[in-house]
Structures are given as structure tokens and as C-alpha cells.
Motif scaffolding. Structure first.
Motif, PDB file in Angstrom:
ATOM      1  N   LYS A  29      -2.580   6.832   2.527  1.00  0.00           N
ATOM      2  CA  LYS A  29      -1.893   6.084   1.272  1.00  0.00           C
ATOM      3  C   LYS A  29      -2.445   4.784   1.528  1.00  0.00           C
ATOM      4  N   LEU A  30      -2.145   3.864   0.103  1.00  0.00           N
ATOM      5  CA  LEU A  30      -2.211   2.619   0.219  1.00  0.00           C
ATOM      6  C   LEU A  30      -1.072   2.012   0.536  1.00  0.00           C
ATOM      7  N   LEU A  31      -1.351   0.642   0.989  1.00  0.00           N
ATOM      8  CA  LEU A  31      -0.071  -0.325   1.329  1.00  0.00           C
ATOM      9  C   LEU A  31       0.052  -1.342   0.242  1.00  0.00           C
ATOM     10  N   GLY A  44      -3.254   6.801  -3.979  1.00  0.00           N
ATOM     11  CA  GLY A  44      -4.614   6.041  -5.125  1.00  0.00           C
ATOM     12  C   GLY A  44      -4.621   6.910  -6.225  1.00  0.00           C
ATOM     13  N   GLU A  45      -4.823   6.144  -7.258  1.00  0.00           N
ATOM     14  CA  GLU A  45      -4.891   6.545  -8.601  1.00  0.00           C
ATOM     15  C   GLU A  45      -6.374   6.913  -9.083  1.00  0.00           C
ATOM     16  N   GLY A  46      -7.310   6.522  -8.232  1.00  0.00           N
ATOM     17  CA  GLY A  46      -8.681   6.612  -8.601  1.00  0.00           C
ATOM     18  C   GLY A  46      -9.394   7.826  -8.328  1.00  0.00           C
ATOM     19  N   ASP A  47     -10.693   7.814  -8.183  1.00  0.00           N
ATOM     20  CA  ASP A  47     -11.350   8.911  -7.721  1.00  0.00           C
ATOM     21  C   ASP A  47     -11.182   9.482  -6.494  1.00  0.00           C
ATOM     22  N   ALA A  82      -2.489  -5.177  -8.592  1.00  0.00           N
ATOM     23  CA  ALA A  82      -1.213  -5.060  -7.874  1.00  0.00           C
ATOM     24  C   ALA A  82      -1.197  -5.517  -6.428  1.00  0.00           C
ATOM     25  N   ALA A  83      -2.096  -5.045  -5.785  1.00  0.00           N
ATOM     26  CA  ALA A  83      -2.297  -5.449  -4.302  1.00  0.00           C
ATOM     27  C   ALA A  83      -2.610  -7.050  -4.051  1.00  0.00           C
ATOM     28  N   VAL A  84      -3.628  -7.278  -4.876  1.00  0.00           N
ATOM     29  CA  VAL A  84      -4.079  -8.709  -4.684  1.00  0.00           C
ATOM     30  C   VAL A  84      -2.778  -9.716  -5.252  1.00  0.00           C
ATOM     31  N   SER A 144      -7.032   2.343  -8.012  1.00  0.00           N
ATOM     32  CA  SER A 144      -7.310   2.304  -9.467  1.00  0.00           C
ATOM     33  C   SER A 144      -7.580   0.699  -9.617  1.00  0.00           C
ATOM     34  N   ALA A 145      -7.851   0.203 -10.646  1.00  0.00           N
ATOM     35  CA  ALA A 145      -8.062  -1.153 -11.085  1.00  0.00           C
ATOM     36  C   ALA A 145      -6.810  -2.016 -10.959  1.00  0.00           C
ATOM     37  N   THR A 146      -5.788  -0.869 -11.573  1.00  0.00           N
ATOM     38  CA  THR A 146      -4.340  -1.559 -11.724  1.00  0.00           C
ATOM     39  C   THR A 146      -3.832  -1.723 -10.319  1.00  0.00           C
TER      40      THR A 146
END
Length: 67
Positions: A4-6, A14-17, A43-45, A37-39
């Protein structure tokens, strides 16, 4: 294996490919993970920017254990 992504202190899927992860020795697919995803990248940045401001205000050596 954690996949998963932190983002902002939370583990999220993740919500991407979807992308396969291969065992390099056998070529076997170990698991499939989804990209951010780009969103989610935005959010992470943004979370990192907020954390950096707070981190920069910390006193030297605060919160660090001695080696």
C-alpha cells in the motif's frame, strides 16, 4: 509484502493502473500492485510539504534516540 501507499500517515491502496511484480529469478508474478493516481500523488506531496514545515520547527535531536 506491504504494497500500500503511505499518504499522510495512512496506508492506502493505489487507485491507478495495476502493475505486476516479478520474481527476477523465476519470472513468476509475486503480486500485483496498483500505482498511485494523480490525486493520490498530489495528496502525498501536500502532506509532505505540511510535514516538512513542522519538522523544520523541531529542536535539534528532539525525538531521536541516542545511537
Amino acid at each position: 509484502m506491504q504494497h500500500k501507499l503511505l499518504i499522510n500517515g495512512e496506508l492506502v491502496a493505489g487507485e491507478g493502473d495495476a502493475q505486476p511484480v516479478y520474481n527476477p529469478a523465476t519470472g513468476e508474478i509475486l503480486l500485483t500492485i496498483t500505482e498511485a493516481s494523480a490525486t493520490q500523488v498530489d495528496a502525498a506531496v501536500n502532506a509532505a510539504d505540511r510535514a516538512f514545515v513542522q519538522w523544520g520547527k523541531r529542536r535539534r535531536n528532539s525525538g531521536r534516540s541516542a545511537c
